[in-house]
Design a protein around this motif. Structure first.
Motif, PDB file in Angstrom:
ATOM      1  N   TRP A 255       0.839  -1.191   0.000  1.00 45.79           N
ATOM      2  CA  TRP A 255       0.000   0.000   0.000  1.00 45.79           C
ATOM      3  C   TRP A 255       0.878   1.246   0.000  1.00 45.79           C
ATOM      4  CZ3 TRP A 255      -1.325  -4.416   2.568  1.00 45.79           C
ATOM      5  CH2 TRP A 255      -2.626  -4.921   2.362  1.00 45.79           C
ATOM      6  N   HIS A 256       0.548   2.197  -0.888  1.00 47.83           N
ATOM      7  CA  HIS A 256       1.248   3.471  -0.940  1.00 47.83           C
ATOM      8  C   HIS A 256       0.398   4.572  -0.299  1.00 47.83           C
ATOM      9  CE1 HIS A 256       3.300   1.155  -4.060  1.00 47.83           C
ATOM     10  NE2 HIS A 256       4.261   2.066  -4.077  1.00 47.83           N
ATOM     11  N   GLU A 257       1.060   5.627   0.112  1.00 48.21           N
ATOM     12  CA  GLU A 257       0.351   6.786   0.634  1.00 48.21           C
ATOM     13  C   GLU A 257      -0.384   7.512  -0.491  1.00 48.21           C
ATOM     14  OE1 GLU A 257       3.420   9.135   2.245  1.00 48.21           O
ATOM     15  OE2 GLU A 257       3.812   7.822   3.959  1.00 48.21           O
ATOM     16  N   LYS A 258      -1.397   8.260  -0.118  1.00 50.85           N
ATOM     17  CA  LYS A 258      -2.095   9.106  -1.090  1.00 50.85           C
ATOM     18  C   LYS A 258      -1.213  10.329  -1.372  1.00 50.85           C
ATOM     19  CE  LYS A 258      -6.485   9.603  -0.568  1.00 50.85           C
ATOM     20  NZ  LYS A 258      -7.821  10.044  -0.079  1.00 50.85           N
ATOM     21  N   VAL A 259      -0.964  10.582  -2.644  1.00 54.03           N
ATOM     22  CA  VAL A 259      -0.089  11.695  -3.028  1.00 54.03           C
ATOM     23  C   VAL A 259      -0.776  12.565  -4.079  1.00 54.03           C
ATOM     24  CG1 VAL A 259       2.052  10.474  -2.528  1.00 54.03           C
ATOM     25  CG2 VAL A 259       1.045  10.285  -4.808  1.00 54.03           C
ATOM     26  N   GLN A 260      -0.421  13.811  -4.084  1.00 50.53           N
ATOM     27  CA  GLN A 260      -0.967  14.725  -5.093  1.00 50.53           C
ATOM     28  C   GLN A 260      -0.200  14.549  -6.392  1.00 50.53           C
ATOM     29  OE1 GLN A 260      -1.206  18.781  -3.801  1.00 50.53           O
ATOM     30  NE2 GLN A 260      -2.169  19.516  -5.677  1.00 50.53           N
ATOM     31  N   VAL A 261      -0.926  14.542  -7.512  1.00 50.59           N
ATOM     32  CA  VAL A 261      -0.313  14.389  -8.832  1.00 50.59           C
ATOM     33  C   VAL A 261      -0.708  15.554  -9.718  1.00 50.59           C
ATOM     34  CG1 VAL A 261      -0.166  11.884  -8.713  1.00 50.59           C
ATOM     35  CG2 VAL A 261      -2.229  12.928  -9.601  1.00 50.59           C
ATOM     36  N   LYS A 269      -9.022  25.310  -9.813  1.00 53.24           N
ATOM     37  CA  LYS A 269      -9.756  25.317  -8.550  1.00 53.24           C
ATOM     38  C   LYS A 269      -9.744  23.933  -7.877  1.00 53.24           C
ATOM     39  CE  LYS A 269     -12.997  28.942  -9.961  1.00 53.24           C
ATOM     40  NZ  LYS A 269     -14.432  29.290 -10.150  1.00 53.24           N
ATOM     41  N   ASN A 270      -9.242  22.950  -8.602  1.00 52.11           N
ATOM     42  CA  ASN A 270      -9.272  21.578  -8.096  1.00 52.11           C
ATOM     43  C   ASN A 270      -7.864  20.974  -8.046  1.00 52.11           C
ATOM     44  OD1 ASN A 270     -12.149  21.584  -7.980  1.00 52.11           O
ATOM     45  ND2 ASN A 270     -12.201  21.240 -10.202  1.00 52.11           N
ATOM     46  N   GLU A 271      -7.732  19.870  -7.343  1.00 53.93           N
ATOM     47  CA  GLU A 271      -6.456  19.175  -7.264  1.00 53.93           C
ATOM     48  C   GLU A 271      -6.683  17.664  -7.337  1.00 53.93           C
ATOM     49  OE1 GLU A 271      -4.753  20.661  -3.698  1.00 53.93           O
ATOM     50  OE2 GLU A 271      -6.423  20.028  -2.427  1.00 53.93           O
ATOM     51  N   LYS A 272      -5.678  16.970  -7.830  1.00 49.00           N
ATOM     52  CA  LYS A 272      -5.811  15.536  -8.099  1.00 49.00           C
ATOM     53  C   LYS A 272      -4.873  14.739  -7.182  1.00 49.00           C
ATOM     54  CE  LYS A 272      -5.523  12.330 -12.071  1.00 49.00           C
ATOM     55  NZ  LYS A 272      -5.207  12.271 -13.525  1.00 49.00           N
ATOM     56  N   PHE A 273      -5.380  13.594  -6.699  1.00 48.95           N
ATOM     57  CA  PHE A 273      -4.605  12.722  -5.825  1.00 48.95           C
ATOM     58  C   PHE A 273      -4.638  11.293  -6.352  1.00 48.95           C
ATOM     59  CE2 PHE A 273      -5.936  16.273  -3.264  1.00 48.95           C
ATOM     60  CZ  PHE A 273      -4.811  16.576  -2.491  1.00 48.95           C
ATOM     61  N   ARG A 301     -10.342  16.713  -5.989  1.00 47.22           N
ATOM     62  CA  ARG A 301     -10.961  17.433  -4.874  1.00 47.22           C
ATOM     63  C   ARG A 301     -10.985  18.940  -5.143  1.00 47.22           C
ATOM     64  NH1 ARG A 301     -11.342  15.220   0.291  1.00 47.22           N
ATOM     65  NH2 ARG A 301     -10.777  12.981   0.422  1.00 47.22           N
ATOM     66  N   SER A 302     -11.951  19.579  -4.544  1.00 47.97           N
ATOM     67  CA  SER A 302     -12.014  21.034  -4.581  1.00 47.97           C
ATOM     68  C   SER A 302     -10.970  21.600  -3.627  1.00 47.97           C
ATOM     69  CB  SER A 302     -13.399  21.519  -4.154  1.00 47.97           C
ATOM     70  OG  SER A 302     -13.384  22.893  -3.868  1.00 47.97           O
ATOM     71  N   LYS A 303     -10.151  22.542  -4.109  1.00 41.88           N
ATOM     72  CA  LYS A 303      -9.161  23.163  -3.252  1.00 41.88           C
ATOM     73  C   LYS A 303      -9.817  23.961  -2.123  1.00 41.88           C
ATOM     74  CE  LYS A 303      -5.366  23.733  -6.572  1.00 41.88           C
ATOM     75  NZ  LYS A 303      -4.500  24.730  -7.257  1.00 41.88           N
ATOM     76  N   HIS A 304     -10.976  24.479  -2.416  1.00 40.88           N
ATOM     77  CA  HIS A 304     -11.656  25.349  -1.458  1.00 40.88           C
ATOM     78  C   HIS A 304     -12.313  24.548  -0.332  1.00 40.88           C
ATOM     79  CE1 HIS A 304     -13.955  28.624   0.236  1.00 40.88           C
ATOM     80  NE2 HIS A 304     -15.095  27.960   0.029  1.00 40.88           N
ATOM     81  N   ILE A 309     -14.852  15.576  -5.898  1.00 42.15           N
ATOM     82  CA  ILE A 309     -15.697  15.867  -7.054  1.00 42.15           C
ATOM     83  C   ILE A 309     -15.816  14.661  -7.973  1.00 42.15           C
ATOM     84  CG2 ILE A 309     -15.921  17.336  -9.107  1.00 42.15           C
ATOM     85  CD1 ILE A 309     -14.319  19.470  -7.533  1.00 42.15           C
ATOM     86  N   LYS A 310     -14.717  13.923  -8.053  1.00 38.04           N
ATOM     87  CA  LYS A 310     -14.690  12.771  -8.958  1.00 38.04           C
ATOM     88  C   LYS A 310     -13.702  11.751  -8.417  1.00 38.04           C
ATOM     89  CE  LYS A 310     -13.709  11.607 -13.824  1.00 38.04           C
ATOM     90  NZ  LYS A 310     -13.208  12.143 -15.116  1.00 38.04           N
TER      91      LYS A 310
END
Length: 398
Positions: A255-261, A269-273, A301-304, A309-310
C-alpha cells in the motif's frame, strides 16, 4: 565448465527441492555440469545419482568439498548445518550456492559472510539463495513500487496441512527449524527489499507451535508486525499446517500513501490525488502462476472545500515469465524457474562475467538473519541456536 553439486537429499521433500533448485536448472545451463553428490546415507546418494545421471557419488561431505574436480557446491542441507559446510567448502576454495535461510542466526551470518576467506583477491563466490528476486516477475513488480511513498507491506502464505510432514526437518529445532525460518523468511526479505530499509522494531510476533511429533520449539503458524523508519510498517502471516480449505497462493500486498499528482488539464480550482496498491500473487511459485496487479485509485478534490468531485480506479494485471514479458533485456524462457535465473547470475560471478546486476550481498544476507532473529526474539520461542561449532573465536553450544 563449472562443476556444481548437491550434497544432501535426506527426505522426499528435500529430494523434490533439490531437483527443482539444482537438477533441472543445471541441465539447461551450458556452463554447468553436475559432477558429484554425497548424503548421510550413501545408498540415497547412489539412487539419486542413478536417476539423474550424476557420475560421482562420494562417501562423505568432507570428501565432496575437498574433491579436486569439483569447483562449486550447492548446499540444501537443514538450516542448522549450513554454516559448518559452507565454511568447509570455502576453506577448500569452492564456490558456494547456499539454500536460504543462509544460516541459523545472525552470529553465524556475521562469521560466514565476513570470513577472511571471502576477502582475498581470488576469493570463492558465496551466494545466499534467495531465488525469487532473480526472476523477471520480481523485477517487474519492483518497477511498480515507489519506495518513497510505500506505507505498508503484507506477506501471506498458507500451506495445506500434510504437505510438509510433521517429521520434516523444518520442524526440528536442533537443526534451526521453524516456519519463520522457512516461508517466513521469504516475507521478511520481500518487505525489507520493497522498503529499502531495515526494521527498527518487531512490535508483535505471535506463534503457534507445531503439533507432535514435531518439536514444540518450532513454529508452524506465525503473525509478526514490524516498524520501519519514517512510519512505514511490514507484516508477515503464515501457516504451514493450514486447513485445506484455507489454502491460497502466496501473496504480497503493498500500500502506498495518497499523493498529489499534476494534471495539466485540471481546473485550477481543483487538485488531483492518487493512491496505489500492488498485489503480487503467486510470489513464491512464480513459474507455476503469478500475477502482478497494480490498482491506482484517483480522486479530484475542490481546493476550497476539500470535497471529492470525482473518483475512479485504474487496474492493470500482468503475468511475467520472461524478461520480454517485463520489457527488459536478458536471457530467459517461459519454463525457467527462479532457480534457473539465480543460477545464471551465480555462474556469471564465478566465471567473472557481467550479469544483470541482481545479487544478494554479504551485508544483505547478514541483515536478513538479524531480522529473523529480531522476530524470533519477540516470539515465545527465541532465536535458533547454533550446533556447537566454532563461530569466530567463540564456541556456541546448542
Amino acid at each position: 565448465m563449472l562443476q556444481k553439486i548437491p550434497i544432501r537429499s535426506d527426505s522426499a521433500f528435500l529430494v523434490l527441492q533439490l531437483s527443482h533448485a539444482l537438477i533441472y536448472p543445471a541441465k539447461t545451463h551450458p556452463d554447468v555440469v553436475i559432477h558429484g553428490i554425497a548424503a548421510r546415507e550413501k545408498s540415497k546418494a547412489q539412487a539419486f545419482a542413478a536417476k539423474h545421471q550424476i557420475p560421482l557419488v562420494l562417501d562423505s561431505y568432507d570428501e565432496l568439498v575437498n574433491h579436486p574436480d569439483i569447483d562449486a557446491v550447492f548446499i540444501p542441507l537443514p538450516n542448522g548445518l549450513h554454516y559448518r559446510w559452507a565454511m568447509a567448502a570455502l576453506q577448500a576454495g569452492k564456490h558456494v550456492l547456499l539454500e536460504k535461510p543462509s544460516v541459523s542466526n545472525s552470529d553465524e551470518a556475521e562469521a560466514l559472510f565476513k570470513s577472511p576467506l571471502l576477502q582475498k583477491p581470488d576469493a570463492p563466490i558465496l551466494l545466499d539463495g534467495i531465488h525469487n528476486c532473480f526472476h523477471p516477475a520480481w523485477k517487474y513488480f519492483m518497477s511498480k513500487v515507489d519506495r518513497n511513498t510505500v506505507k505498508h507491506v503484507k506477506h501471506c502464505v498458507s500451506i495445506p496441512k500434510g504437505l510438509i510432514k510433521l517429521t520434516d526437518i523444518r520442524y526440528n529445532y536442533s537443526l534451526a527449524g521453524g516456519a519463520i525460518m522457512d516461508v517466513g523468511s521469504y516475507g521478511l526479505f520481500a518487505i525489507r527489499n520493497i522498503l529499502g530499509l531495515e526494521p527498527s522494531e518487531c512490535e508483535q510476533c505471535t506463534v503457534s507451535p507445531a503439533e507432535a511429533p514435531a518439536d514444540p520449539n518450532c513454529d508452524s503458524k506465525y503473525h509478526a508486525k514490524l516498524k520501519f523508519p519514517n512510519g512505514k510498517t511490514g507484516e508477515i502471516l503464515g501457516d504451514t499446517q493450514a486447513p485445506i480449505l484455507s489454502f491460497a497462493l502466496p501473496s504480497l500486498e503493498v500500500w502506498h500513501e495518497k499523493v498529489q499528482v499534476f494534471d495539466a488539464e485540471l481546473d485550477l480550482k481543483n487538485e488531483k490525488f492518487m493512491m496505489r496498491k500492488i498485489s503480487f500473487r503467486g510470489y513464491m511459485v512464480l513459474t507455476l502462476w503469478n500475477s502482478v496487479e497494480v490498482e491506482d485509485y484517483f480522486e479530484v478534490r475542490s481546493k476550497h472545500s476539500g470535497q471529492v468531485i470525482k473518483e475512479w480506479t485504474v487496474k492493470n494485471a500482468r503475468s511475467i515469465h520472461t524478461p520480454r514479458d517485463a520489457g527488459i533485456e536478458g536471457p530467459g524462457e517461459f519454463w525457467w524457474k527462479s532457480y534457473r535465473y539465480q543460477l545464471e547470475e551465480f555462474v556469471h560471478r564465478v566465471l567473472g562475467r557481467p550479469g544483470d546486476g541482481v545479487w544478494i550481498s554479504a551485508e544483505e544476507s547478514i541483515a536478513q538473519m538479524k531480522v529473523i532473529d529480531m522476530v524470533y526474539k519477540k516470539s515465545s520461542m527465541g532465536i535458533r541456536h547454533s550446533l556447537g561449532h566454532q563461530i569466530g573465536h567463540q564456541s556456541i553450544e546448542p
